[in-house]
Design an enzyme around this catalytic site. Structure first.
Site, mmCIF file in Angstrom:
data_model
loop_
_atom_site.group_PDB
_atom_site.id
_atom_site.type_symbol
_atom_site.label_atom_id
_atom_site.label_comp_id
_atom_site.label_asym_id
_atom_site.label_seq_id
_atom_site.Cartn_x
_atom_site.Cartn_y
_atom_site.Cartn_z
ATOM 1 C CE LYS A 132 -3.750 2.460 0.031
ATOM 2 N NZ LYS A 132 -4.745 2.498 1.116
ATOM 3 C CE LYS A 159 -4.137 7.159 7.866
ATOM 4 N NZ LYS A 159 -3.913 5.818 7.251
#
Length: 297
Positions: free
Chosen positions: A180, A248
């Protein structure tokens, strides 16, 4: 999907709700019901209409599940549903695959997995399965799902998530987060590049409504341009994926880069753009809002 697999689902937000609908329908076809839980019962309306059943607490959900899928912002939110008399662990007296679909720290995932295994005597196996494809992909059932974990629980997680898209087991726990991170580097850099190119082109007098389709047909074409191209044309940056979330995600991508010992010039540049965008007060816009940031800058 295995017909004897009992599935629970926690987290029915913008991504989780359509995912739960797909899984509820698939479970119903096997004669089983998906069990769902969220902070607000109202958020479960769509999945309940698709055949899911409501679990009053995470503990109740764990008692009737072999796999629990969680679509929450990050690991702290996951840990909040674990503990206490009504927490998920209170209902765990049998082997359980706990699946974190958040984008999180690879090291943090591994740490939580070790702690859960120790606390439960090996009953709970953590699987990381972050997702990519946005709300559009969640609705279409076309998500890319990056799965990490031990073989058996990872395979159970992949089977449970199959109605939501393509779920591939990539390696041990944390592998999904590494994948990811790679995905988000590409997404952030591509979105920022598209925004910069289109602002420059429009300032030079080009019509974006004519330019975007022709770009999409060449090497500049991408799934991102396909999904967000009209947003750029319309200057519509209502949040499907708020830019502040990218901060983030790119922080975890930097963690992966440091662990790999590689320089990260593209990642550094993309992170700098989103940091500046958020600092300018535009963090609630969609990630395509880099266009608006550059226009103002």
């Amino acid at each position: 999907m295995s017909t004897d697999q009992r599935i629970g689902f926690i987290g029915l937000g913008a991504m989780g709700s359509p995912m739960a609908v797909h899984i509820a329908r698939a479970q119903a076809a096997t004669g089983r019901a998906l069990h769902v839980h969220a902070r607000r019962h109202a958020s479960a309306e769509e999945s309940l209409a698709a055949g899911a059943e409501w679990a009053p607490t995470p503990a109740d959900l764990a008692r009737v599940s072999d796999v629990v899928l969680t679509v929450l912002p990050d690991l702290p939110e996951l840990e909040q549903v674990l503990d206490g008399e009504t927490g998920l662990l209170a209902g765990t007296d049998h082997p359980l695959a706990l699946v974190a679909c958040s984008t999180s720290s690879p090291a943090g995932v591994r740490d939580l997995g070790a702690r859960l295994a120790e606390r439960t005597g090996g009953l709970v196996s953590l699987v990381d399965a972050p997702i990519s494809g946005g709300v559009e992909g969640a609705r279409e059932g076309s998500l890319s799902i990056f799965v990490g974990g031990d073989h058996d629980p990872a395979q159970a997680a992949a089977a449970a998530l199959a109605p939501c898209g393509s779920a591939v087991h990539l390696g041990p726990l944390g592998s999904g987060q590494v994948a990811k991170a790679a995905n988000q580097l590409i997404v952030a850099a591509t979105t920022a590049a598209l925004a910069e190119a289109l602002v420059a082109a429009e300032r030079a007098g080009l019509d974006l409504a004519a330019l975007v389709p022709i770009l999409a047909g060449g090497y500049a074409g991408s799934r991102l341009l396909e999904v967000k191209g009209q947003r750029f044309v319309d200057h519509d940056h209502s949040p499907a994926s708020p830019a502040s979330f990218m901060i983030k995600d790119l922080r975890y991508a930097h963690e992966v880069a440091r662990a790999s010992g590689i320089p990260s010039p593209v990642l550094d540049a993309a992170a700098g753009v989103y940091d500046a965008m958020v600092a300018a007060g535009l963090g609630d816009l969609d990630s395509s809002g880099v266009q608006a940031y550059l226009e103002r800058a």
